[in-house]
Design a protein around this motif. Structure first.
Motif, PDB file in Angstrom:
ATOM      1  N   LYS A  32       0.900  -1.196   0.092  1.00 35.36           N
ATOM      2  CA  LYS A  32      -0.039  -0.113  -0.159  1.00 35.36           C
ATOM      3  C   LYS A  32       0.727   1.181   0.157  1.00 35.36           C
ATOM      4  N   ASN A  33       0.105   2.374  -0.430  1.00 35.12           N
ATOM      5  CA  ASN A  33       1.001   3.672  -0.299  1.00 35.12           C
ATOM      6  C   ASN A  33       0.936   4.103   1.162  1.00 35.12           C
ATOM      7  N   PRO A  34       2.090   4.339   1.538  1.00 32.93           N
ATOM      8  CA  PRO A  34       2.262   4.772   2.995  1.00 32.93           C
ATOM      9  C   PRO A  34       1.312   5.724   3.569  1.00 32.93           C
ATOM     10  N   GLN A  35       0.724   6.503   2.766  1.00 32.67           N
ATOM     11  CA  GLN A  35      -0.190   7.494   3.274  1.00 32.67           C
ATOM     12  C   GLN A  35      -1.586   7.228   3.348  1.00 32.67           C
ATOM     13  N   CYS A  39      -6.343   1.512   3.342  1.00 38.33           N
ATOM     14  CA  CYS A  39      -5.585   0.139   3.135  1.00 38.33           C
ATOM     15  C   CYS A  39      -5.688  -0.779   4.184  1.00 38.33           C
ATOM     16  N   GLU A  40      -5.487   0.069   5.401  1.00 43.86           N
ATOM     17  CA  GLU A  40      -5.467  -0.659   7.033  1.00 43.86           C
ATOM     18  C   GLU A  40      -7.027  -1.077   7.107  1.00 43.86           C
ATOM     19  N   PRO A  57       4.019  -1.092   3.376  1.00 45.69           N
ATOM     20  CA  PRO A  57       4.089   0.319   2.775  1.00 45.69           C
ATOM     21  C   PRO A  57       5.245   0.375   1.720  1.00 45.69           C
ATOM     22  N   THR A  58       4.648   0.885   0.569  1.00 49.44           N
ATOM     23  CA  THR A  58       5.742   1.222  -0.580  1.00 49.44           C
ATOM     24  C   THR A  58       5.366   2.264  -1.317  1.00 49.44           C
ATOM     25  N   ASN A  59       6.449   3.041  -2.040  1.00 51.08           N
ATOM     26  CA  ASN A  59       6.269   3.753  -3.180  1.00 51.08           C
ATOM     27  C   ASN A  59       6.384   3.365  -4.379  1.00 51.08           C
ATOM     28  N   HIS A  78      -4.485  -0.507  -3.727  1.00 50.49           N
ATOM     29  CA  HIS A  78      -3.594  -1.422  -3.030  1.00 50.49           C
ATOM     30  C   HIS A  78      -3.399  -2.703  -3.835  1.00 50.49           C
TER      31      HIS A  78
END
Length: 147
Positions: A32-35, A39-40, A57-59, A78
């Motif tokens: 998922k995008n860290p921001q 997704c959580e 988390p990943t960019n 995600h």
């Protein structure tokens, strides 16, 4: 004496209440995008439904989706890898379970975008969710299920 103990053991086993087997959790990795917070929420939904989810988390989410066979216009928010399949977006758990039980010859499934009312998303569902089947060979995605 051993024969008597053996027979008694068999008799007790036959009348003892059976304990239902507990299914092992389905292991999955969710990128998922860290921001992104929805997704959580999706990971929590999966956990409530028998999944063991590792969130990473990943960019590089677009690259992960593309490498898994999901065309850019069909990406969700995600990307999850589970039992050799990709599941992109907020796909309902019953559709994932269908995928894992039927084991079709596809790369995976995707629910593009972030539809309101989908698992992990707020809002009210306004129409059916269209989940697409994707392949790694770049073929156009086809409808896998509607929810």
């Amino acid at each position: 004496m051993k024969r008597r103990a053996f027979c008694l053991g068999l008799m007790f086993a036959a009348v003892a209440p059976s304990v239902p087997a507990v299914a092992a959790p389905i292991k999955a990795t969710l990128f998922k995008n860290p921001q992104c917070n929805c997704c959580e929420g999706y990971a929590a939904y999966l956990r409530k439904n028998g999944f063991e989810v590792e969130v990473k988390p990943t960019n590089d989410l677009a690259e992960i989706s593309r490498n898994a066979g999901v065309p850019e216009e069909y990406e969700g928010c995600h990307t999850m890898l589970v039992n050799d399949y990709v599941v992109d977006g907020h796909v309902p758990v019953n559709v994932i379970q269908k995928l894992l039980s039927e084991r079709p010859a596809i790369a995976g499934i995707t629910l593009p975008g972030m539809p309101q009312g989908s698992p992990g998303m707020t809002g009210t569902k306004s129409g059916p969710f269209i989940i697409y089947a994707v392949t790694k060979d770049g073929a156009a995605p086809t409808v896998y299920a509607t929810e």
